[in-house]
Scaffold this motif. Structure first.
Motif, PDB file in Angstrom:
ATOM      1  N   UNK A   1       2.483  -6.003  63.082  1.00 54.04           N
ATOM      2  CA  UNK A   1       2.006  -6.171  64.459  1.00 54.04           C
ATOM      3  C   UNK A   1       0.606  -5.574  64.565  1.00 54.04           C
ATOM      4  N   UNK A   2      -0.182  -6.099  65.489  1.00 52.88           N
ATOM      5  CA  UNK A   2      -1.555  -5.622  65.653  1.00 52.88           C
ATOM      6  C   UNK A   2      -1.792  -4.975  67.016  1.00 52.88           C
ATOM      7  N   UNK A   3      -0.738  -4.837  67.810  1.00 58.54           N
ATOM      8  CA  UNK A   3      -0.875  -4.169  69.111  1.00 58.54           C
ATOM      9  C   UNK A   3       0.334  -3.286  69.355  1.00 58.54           C
ATOM     10  N   UNK A   4       0.094  -2.173  70.044  1.00 52.83           N
ATOM     11  CA  UNK A   4       1.188  -1.260  70.374  1.00 52.83           C
ATOM     12  C   UNK A   4       0.791  -0.432  71.580  1.00 52.83           C
ATOM     13  N   UNK A   5       1.777  -0.051  72.358  1.00 53.35           N
ATOM     14  CA  UNK A   5       1.528   0.876  73.438  1.00 53.35           C
ATOM     15  C   UNK A   5       1.292   2.269  72.895  1.00 53.35           C
ATOM     16  N   UNK A   6       0.625   3.137  73.659  1.00 50.19           N
ATOM     17  CA  UNK A   6       0.391   4.512  73.198  1.00 50.19           C
ATOM     18  C   UNK A   6       1.648   5.367  73.312  1.00 50.19           C
ATOM     19  N   UNK A   7       1.615   6.523  72.699  1.00 49.57           N
ATOM     20  CA  UNK A   7       2.716   7.474  72.811  1.00 49.57           C
ATOM     21  C   UNK A   7       2.945   7.823  74.275  1.00 49.57           C
ATOM     22  N   UNK A   8       4.200   7.851  74.672  1.00 51.09           N
ATOM     23  CA  UNK A   8       4.532   8.180  76.046  1.00 51.09           C
ATOM     24  C   UNK A   8       4.397   7.024  77.008  1.00 51.09           C
ATOM     25  N   UNK A   9       3.859   5.912  76.525  1.00 51.46           N
ATOM     26  CA  UNK A   9       3.658   4.733  77.394  1.00 51.46           C
ATOM     27  C   UNK A   9       4.051   3.461  76.661  1.00 51.46           C
ATOM     28  N   UNK A  10       5.144   3.533  75.931  1.00 50.19           N
ATOM     29  CA  UNK A  10       5.661   2.318  75.322  1.00 50.19           C
ATOM     30  C   UNK A  10       5.899   2.383  73.829  1.00 50.19           C
ATOM     31  N   UNK A  11       5.147   3.220  73.103  1.00 51.19           N
ATOM     32  CA  UNK A  11       5.270   3.233  71.648  1.00 51.19           C
ATOM     33  C   UNK A  11       6.684   3.568  71.194  1.00 51.19           C
ATOM     34  N   UNK A  12       7.243   4.639  71.728  1.00 51.68           N
ATOM     35  CA  UNK A  12       8.565   5.085  71.281  1.00 51.68           C
ATOM     36  C   UNK A  12       9.640   4.038  71.580  1.00 51.68           C
ATOM     37  N   UNK A  13       9.605   3.470  72.803  1.00 55.88           N
ATOM     38  CA  UNK A  13      10.604   2.466  73.177  1.00 55.88           C
ATOM     39  C   UNK A  13      10.461   1.205  72.335  1.00 55.88           C
ATOM     40  N   UNK A  14       9.221   0.791  72.067  1.00 53.22           N
ATOM     41  CA  UNK A  14       8.996  -0.397  71.239  1.00 53.22           C
ATOM     42  C   UNK A  14       9.545  -0.171  69.831  1.00 53.22           C
ATOM     43  N   UNK A  15       9.304   1.019  69.283  1.00 52.10           N
ATOM     44  CA  UNK A  15       9.770   1.301  67.932  1.00 52.10           C
ATOM     45  C   UNK A  15      11.297   1.347  67.883  1.00 52.10           C
ATOM     46  N   UNK A  16      11.918   1.996  68.856  1.00 51.25           N
ATOM     47  CA  UNK A  16      13.385   2.052  68.889  1.00 51.25           C
ATOM     48  C   UNK A  16      13.973   0.641  68.987  1.00 51.25           C
ATOM     49  N   UNK A  17      13.356  -0.205  69.810  1.00 53.73           N
ATOM     50  CA  UNK A  17      13.860  -1.568  69.975  1.00 53.73           C
ATOM     51  C   UNK A  17      13.710  -2.368  68.681  1.00 53.73           C
TER      52      UNK A  17
END
Length: 226
Positions: free
Chosen positions: A79-95
């Motif tokens: 992937x070439x886009x990700x939310x920052x820590x605390x604003x989506x990164x953790x949830x995206x990774x868990x999903x």
């Protein structure tokens, strides 16, 4: 990767434009297929590569350069886009890991792209310890190896190359493994790969980037090469 990359939080530091992204892709391809990485044995797993400094076309170009006609493994996710820590990164990774539980390595290239901005007046040590600690906790929670790619400083430290990693002493205190790619000069043919970890012996290898095959190769330990 045996001897250099266990589960947990790892950090890879190198100067800008030192082909570290090619090393990341090469590592992912080796792990996805169960082949050796620069002579080190790997355990086959799926990999997630966050190439956050690239356009969508660049990772495909680099993959084609490394593979030279072979097909890319289906268990490599990029992937070439990700939310920052605390604003989506953790949830995206868990999903993502929930959808693809075979993933065991996540590479974030580069860490700065997901790191939250420093608060005014924040202590650098406390910030590093908190930010790296949060990623370390996520790696432990999901039973992953998370490799954060970062840059090294222009200041040279001949006695301790790990002092060239961007950040404070809190950085080394928070990660399980740190790796540094260091060249004597910008256009040097070879480089040294330093590895230090909480459960690993300190290591130093002489490595070289093959511009024809777009891969890194290990020449041996520094002592062996000398």
């Amino acid at each position: 990767v045996d001897e250099i990359l266990p589960l947990g939080l790892a950090l890879l530091g190198a100067p800008p434009k030192s082909c570290k992204s090619y090393m990341c892709l090469q590592m992912c391809l080796a792990i996805c297929t169960g082949h050796d990485f620069m002579g080190f044995k790997t355990k086959p797993h799926a990999c997630l590569y966050l190439d956050l400094e690239s356009t969508r076309r660049r990772p495909k170009l680099r993959l084609n350069q490394i593979l030279q006609g072979m097909e890319a493994p289906e268990n490599l996710y990029i992937v070439t886009r990700s939310g920052p820590m605390g604003k989506g990164f953790e949830d995206e990774l868990r999903r993502t890991v929930s959808e693809h539980p075979e993933i065991k390595l996540v590479i974030v290239d580069v860490f700065k792209k997901i790191r939250p901005s420093a608060k005014r007046g924040a202590d650098p040590y406390e910030r590093d310890y908190e930010d790296f600690g949060a990623i370390k906790a996520l790696a432990d929670e999901l039973q992953l190896a998370i490799l954060l790619v970062t840059h090294t400083t222009k200041m040279k430290h001949p006695d301790d190359p790990f002092n060239e990693l961007v950040g404070s002493a809190g950085t080394m205190g928070s990660v399980d493994v740190a790796m540094v790619i260091k060249k004597d000069t910008r256009d040097a043919e070879t480089a040294k790969l330093y590895v230090s970890g909480k459960d690993l012996r300190d290591q130093c290898y002489e490595i070289r980037y093959d511009k024809q095959r777009y891969i890194w190769e290990k020449l041996g330990t520094s002592q062996e090469v000398e």
